[in-house]
Enzyme design. Structure first.
Site, PDB file in Angstrom:
ATOM      1  CG  HIS B 170      -1.979  -0.909   1.276  1.00 31.31           C
ATOM      2  ND1 HIS B 170      -2.233  -1.627   2.482  1.00 31.31           N
ATOM      3  CD2 HIS B 170      -2.954  -1.334   0.158  1.00 31.31           C
ATOM      4  CE1 HIS B 170      -3.262  -2.499   2.069  1.00 31.31           C
ATOM      5  NE2 HIS B 170      -3.708  -2.133   0.729  1.00 31.31           N
ATOM      6  CB  CYS B 271      -3.183  -1.966   8.816  1.00 27.88           C
ATOM      7  SG  CYS B 271      -1.954  -1.923   7.869  1.00 27.88           S
TER       8      CYS B 271
END
Lengths: 999, 282
Positions: B170, B271
């Site tokens: 990401h 996250c």
């Protein structure tokens, strides 16, 4: 026509160079090149006043001479008596003039247009006032001189005045304009112009309708030939607005596009229709509205933004819609009053958002409650504080396609150019990153400074729907860059080399200037009615009409306000009376004159108020795109529209190409290199003087002409006809032909990088940001490390070459990519020069031919096998050497080639001295013509260094190009660029297709 | 008056989710590491504890779902900014259902829910970097252009710029915010490149804090009442070099959080939570 006019001579070239450099400022506003050329002539005439025998060149030849070398024919046409019954009366005179000099001018449509422009400006100027000796009238006055010779000596005086201090002129600008306003009103001044008297007994008035930001309509009469600024100033008067530079007037053009009205041009010529309908809009959205001085300015900005938001042009989230709406309510209606019959029950009739719903209205009301106690001005300020953070605030979107044909949008804003695909930002080019902005036909290009990892500058191209859109985008970029990034507007023609394209430049004040001016505003905060509440109340029956005035603001006690007569006036009837009378569609004569008188008074008052601001109160100019609704509607043009057929279809037709090479040489006693740049004129000049160095310069002009396709589009306006133009966005870049600016840029870049590298590794990371961030622009530093410069130059040259040769970059148009092959040759030429002057023309000639071949548009092969060659050498009287001219090998057949060389006096015989090459640099830029500039600096014996600049200009145009103008322009610009150098040689090559028949 | 874009880092609530046992074996991962589930559970518990007790956030803890091995990484399921929550459409097919529980939880918090229904769109919250002034969306294996467009639509106030993610899972695999205007960035070449792009695309100036390890660049920043700048970052055991850099942030309350296990399945600190500011509601 007169002896006066005929006085032309090729005198000491250097002297002239200096003079023309001095003129640079004056010509700031010159808009069309015709003007400039004329001006150049006038300078020669008026300043030098030396009689000079005219060369015995025949007519044919004289065409190719610099205008200052030959007779001033065009001037002689300016006889008011020659009037003919015109189809379009205002133009008639001009047309006349155009016809008369036909053999010289060739009746190129565009030029006619431009001359008209000039002419009308002249007329206008005269109407305005005698004292208004503004720079842009310069060329015109030249003509006036002649007239006045026969008519009014007074005029002559004026002209001489005008010739004077440019500085002052600038300072006078505001007054001049204001007076212009009066002039329109009191028609007497109109008749001061002899021209006028001859022509018309009465000036025609036209009714203009201007839609204001509050939705009301303002009607006023202007003289038919009034310039944009006249109407704009009337608007600002009406609105009582001083910080006007952020605003502008728009109109809908014949293509249904919204355009900015250019203040410096006649309205009539811009709108091109009988629909005198305008709207008053924000043109430059101030990045920080809190820095505006007056609440009234903020209020107007609020009005614009409310509309932007409500229409969806400025997208924002639900919450933001609600928040902004609540501030609007607070500003317009004051505190939320639960007891009163809620005006806001009818909130649904107000538009706050494109997709307004009950939920949003509830939210707005809820938030409104929380603003209790906030004054209207505070509410406006809060509104702006939030609106300015929106990502699309102040972004002007234009539809375009990228190199792969993908639909994108280009957004022009205060910081630079943004590229969007759908709603995503996919790229951004900050102004400091952009070296050049140009357009050609429907292509729009930006040249990007190389990043730290890249070696070469790159050019990014975008396709717009048509050339009008490209030009509109280009103009918006030029204006936004000038407004937000420059300290002062760039003179339109400064140091630009033979540009036949648009000379458009931003003519108003920059943000820096307007802020300074605003800081000097010294008047009680004007009371103004929040007219939109009026509008609101119309839709909300029975809503209490709260007349909100601006007493708060801390600065201005209410009492004081009341002591102001103007304020009282407003107080008595909150603007209604005034507004209605103005709105009445058919105002009676009496009404009007009254109105005019009042305005006149107000002008004076304003003048008094801002008398400290000796600055031009001129407002922003021309076309930039529109403002429809919503994201999509923000676009200036729909991509679906068919692209107009343009002159690209060269197949059957040919193209004119002209090359002008100007070579300048200077020698400095210092070993350090002599920088040939007009920018810090003080520096090199001083240097030179102290060291008593000799300056020798050589200038060559080579013109190679070929036939060119006729433009298929009728050249309808001064703008339409310009297929391309370029703009060098950096403060210094306007003279990017020179070495210094280039270097500067590199340094800037390095700084950028350094800044980029700055890390917060230090203890107080959070406190660091403020300290760390450097001011983004430190643009104008001039470094003179000779060594560095040398290196840079060399690199640049290489870069240049590389860039040009890289054909794999799809976005470099063939046209734009400037002739890589010629450059090495030029380099050689430079190295072996000056000894081999004799040969140079030849080399040049070949080089230019190479260029010709490289240009894809030129289809050389189509030319039949007839060659006519003509060569002429003209030496000026003082010229010691009269050699020159070389044979041109003209591989292009069926053409006529002419070579004309002008050579100035050679000061000494140093030519042959072998030198050490210090720098050599070639820069090529392009507009209608291609300019190749080669800088060669050599160290000669005895520590002297010599810089020779050779400029090669290829003018491409159809047969109607006025070569004289082009050439004169080229030479003038060369001189302006390098005032410390002299022009030693001018070689003109012209190639035309015979069939087309020249002259 | 809480205006637009005020109070970056102000949070009142956090949404987290438990670790399913399936994580050890089935969670997606880019490397073939063995996950110690027990250790992972301990670390996660500590993480939640920091949010709840040390920082005083109201923590909404969603139950783990064994059928969703990656469900602990709630960040990917929703992007919350202000009082708008965009329910994403995760790039990994196996993770799509993670959004259901998230959506319900956010609804309960009275956020305006925007759903990504376009079947061509994918977006992982881990690719979304909100700087307080604008969004950067990494175009990665998990996030595509369409997803970014929908995000731009959901948060119209802000500029949304796309950044290609060359390496790593990401965008936030190598960067995060360390304060208002401060981007923490890894020192790898792709990370630095991405930063350059972000800097170029932005109208704003950002300072950067470069750390030796890309993974260490993922931190959780908050600005909390009475606590000021808070930064949850990796431990010295894991990334000693990077931690030295964090320790120079004198104004921050630095809270090292151990994350040795989840990182094996590409889970970084950000996250594991979705942070929400309920008071930001205007």
């Amino acid at each position: 026509m007169t002896t006066e006019a005929g006085s032309e001579k090729a005198e000491e070239v250097k002297e002239k160079a200096e003079e023309s450099a001095a003129q640079t400022d004056q010509s700031e506003k010159a808009t069309e090149e015709t003007q400039e050329v004329t001006k150049a002539e006038s300078e020669v005439n008026e300043k030098e006043k030396e009689k000079e025998k005219e060369g015995k060149e025949g007519k044919g030849i004289s065409r190719y001479l610099p205008t200052w070398l030959k007779k001033q024919k065009s001037q002689s046409q300016t006889s008011p008596t020659k009037e003919a019954p015109p189809a379009e009366e205002p133009d008639s005179k001009v047309t006349q003039e155009e016809e008369a000099p036909a053999p010289e001018v060739n009746g190129h449509a565009e030029e006619v247009e431009e001359k008209e422009e000039v002419k009308s400006e002249q007329v206008r100027e005269k109407e305005e006032s005698h004292s208004n000796a503004s720079a842009d009238t310069e060329p015109v006055k030249e003509e006036k001189v002649e007239e006045s010779a026969e008519k009014s000596p007074e005029e002559t005086k004026e002209t001489t005045e005008g010739e004077g201090a440019e500085e002052e002129k600038k300072g006078q600008q505001p007054e001049g304009e204001a007076e212009g306003g009066e002039g329109g009103e009191g028609q007497t001044s109109i008749f001061q112009s002899p021209l006028r008297l001859v022509r018309k007994s009465k000036m025609k008035l036209v009714v203009c309708h201007v839609t204001l930001l509050d939705g009301t309509d303002f009607t006023c009469e202007v003289e038919k030939r009034a310039k944009g600024q006249y109407l704009f100033f009337k608007m600002c008067e009406h609105l009582n607005l001083l910080e006007k530079d952020y605003f502008g007037l728009t109109y809908i053009d014949t293509h249904e596009q919204k355009c900015w009205l250019d203040p410096t041009k006649e309205i009539k010529r811009q709108i091109r229709s009988n629909n005198w309908q305008f709207s008053f809009n924000v043109k430059f959205y101030p990045p920080d509205p809190s820095l505006l001085t007056e609440d009234i300015t903020r209020y107007l900005l609020c009005l614009q933004l409310r509309e932007d938001v409500a229409s969806g042009r400025l997208p924002c989230s639900f919450v933001t819609h609600a928040l902004l709406g609540s501030y609007t309510l607070q500003a317009e209606f004051g505190d939320y009053e639960p007891d009163q019959p809620r005006p806001l029950d009818n909130i649904g009739q107000l538009t706050f958002a494109p997709n307004q719903n009950k939920e949003m209205e509830e939210k707005i009301l809820e938030l409104h409650k929380s603003h209790r106690g906030m004054t209207p001005a505070q509410a406006d300020a809060q509104f702006l504080e939030n609106a300015k953070k929106l990502s699309m605030y102040g972004v002007d979107l234009h539809h375009a396609k990228d190199s792969e044909g993908v639909d994108i949008m280009l957004g022009v804003c205060a910081n630079g150019l943004l590229v969007y695909k759908d709603r995503l930002r996919i790229n951004r080019f900050a102004w400091p990153k952009i070296l050049k902005i140009s357009y050609k036909r429907n292509n729009f290009y930006i040249k990007i400074r190389p990043g730290e990892t890249e070696q070469f500058e790159s050019t990014v191209g975008f396709k717009l729907q048509n050339h009008r859109s490209a030009k509109r985008l280009w103009k918006v970029c030029v204006e936004n860059h000038s407004f937000f990034r420059l300290n002062a507007p760039e003179p339109p023609n400064k140091a630009r080399f033979l540009t036949l394209g648009s000379k458009f430049r931003y003519s108003g004040r920059t943000q820096a200037q307007t802020r300074l001016a605003s800081s000097l505003i010294d008047r009680p905060a004007p009371k103004f009615e929040r007219t939109s509440s009026k509008r609101i109340s119309r839709s909300l029956d029975g809503a209490p009409m709260i007349s909100i005035t601006e007493a708060e603001n801390g600065r201005e006690p209410h009492l004081e306000l009341h002591s102001d007569s103007k304020v009282k006036e407003v107080d008595v009837s909150p603007g209604d009376a005034e507004a209605t009378s103005l709105q009445s569609p058919g105002p009676s004569e009496a009404d009007l004159s009254q109105d005019h008188d009042k305005t006149q008074d107000e002008v004076l008052k304003h003048q008094a108020n801002i008398s400290q601001l000796k600055r031009s109160f001129m407002e922003a100019p021309p076309p930039s795109p529109p403002q429809p609704n919503q994201w999509e509607k923000r676009l200036t043009s729909s991509p679906a529209t068919t692209i107009r057929i343009q002159q690209q279809q060269v197949t059957t037709e040919v193209e004119i190409e002209e090359t002008v090479v100007v070579q300048e040489v200077s020698r400095a006693a210092k070993p350090g290199l002599v920088t040939v740049t007009p920018i810090p004129p003080a520096e090199p000049t001083t240097e030179q003087e102290t060291s008593k160095q000799e300056v020798k310069a050589e200038e060559k002009v080579v013109t190679v002409g070929k036939e060119e396709p006729k433009k298929q589009e009728s050249v309808s306006s001064e703008s339409e006809s310009e297929e391309e133009a370029e703009y060098h966005p950096n403060v210094s870049v306007s003279i990017s032909h020179t070495q210094i600016p280039e270097e500067k840029e590199e340094e800037e870049e390095q700084e950028d990088d350094k800044r980029g590298e700055q890390e917060v590794s230090a203890p107080d990371a959070l406190s660091l940001p403020a300290e760390v961030s450097k001011p983004e622009e430190e643009a104008n530093r001039v470094e003179e490390d000779a060594g560095a410069e040398k290196k840079t130059d060399a690199e640049e040259k290489e870069d240049e070459r590389e860039t040009e040769e890289s054909t794999d970059d799809p976005m470099i148009t063939p046209d734009e990519a400037p002739n890589g092959l010629t450059l090495p040759e030029e380099g050689e030429t430079g190295m072996s020069a000056p000894a081999e002057e004799e040969e140079e023309p030849k080399v040049n000639g070949e080089a230019s031919l190479v260029e010709v071949e490289q240009r894809p548009q030129v289809i050389c092969c189509s030319e039949p096998p007839v060659v006519k060659t003509e060569m002429v050498t003209i030496s000026d009287t003082f010229a010691a050497q009269k050699t020159e001219i070389a044979t041109k090998e003209v591989p292009i057949v069926h053409t006529e080639t002419k070579t004309i060389t002008y050579e100035a006096a050679q000061l000494d015989g140093n030519d042959g001295e072998p030198g050490v090459l210090m720098t050599a640099q070639t820069i090529t830029s392009e507009s209608l013509c291609t300019t190749t500039t080669t800088h060669i600096t050599k160290t000669l014996k005895g520590g002297l260094s010599e810089t020779r600049i050779e400029k090669r200009i290829v003018i491409t145009g159809d047969c109607d190009i006025d070569h004289d103008q082009a050439l004169a322009q080229a030479i003038k610009e060369a001189k302006e660029q390098h005032p410390d150098m002299s022009v030693t040689r001018v070689v003109v090559h012209k190639e035309t297709e015979l069939a087309e028949e020249e002259d | 008056m809480a205006g637009l874009m005020a109070g970056f880092g102000h949070y009142t609530h956090a949404v987290v989710r438990g670790i399913p046992a399936s994580l050890a074996k089935e969670a997606l991962r880019s490397s073939q590491a063995e996950v110690d589930l027990a250790q992972a559970l301990r670390e996660h518990e500590a993480y939640v504890e920091v949010l709840r007790t040390r920082l005083g956030l109201e923590v909404v803890e969603l139950p783990a779902d064994e059928s969703l091995p990656d469900c602990v990484f709630v960040e990917d399921a929703a992007v919350v900014c202000g009082d708008t929550a965009l329910i994403t459409r995760p790039g990994a097919e196996s993770r799509r259902r993670e959004t259901e529980a998230m959506k319900d939880a956010l609804k309960d918090l009275n956020l305006n829910i925007v759903e990504m229904t376009d079947e061509n769109a994918t977006l992982d919250g881990g690719d979304v970097l909100f700087t307080g002034r604008e969004f950067f969306v990494g175009l990665s294996k998990r996030t595509n252009q369409r997803g970014a467009e929908i995000l731009a639509d959901a948060f119209k106030d802000y500029a949304v710029s796309t950044v290609p993610v060359m390496e790593g899972l990401h965008l936030k695999s190598f960067c995060s915010m360390g304060g208002p205007g401060l981007i923490i960035i890894g020192s790898s070449e792709p990370a630095q490149k991405a930063l350059k792009i972000m800097q170029q695309m932005s109208d704003h100036r950002y300072d950067k804090l470069t750390v030796a390890d890309d993974l260490a660049a993922n931190c959780v920043y908050m600005n909390l009442p009475n606590k000021g700048h808070v930064l949850l970052h990796c431990t010295a055991d894991q990334f000693p070099e990077s931690v030295k850099v964090f320790e120079k942030l004198k104004d921050h309350m630095l809270i090292p959080v151990s994350n040795t296990e989840k990182v094996k399945v590409d889970g970084a600190l950000t996250c594991c939570s979705v942070l929400i500011n309920k008071k930001a509601n205007l």
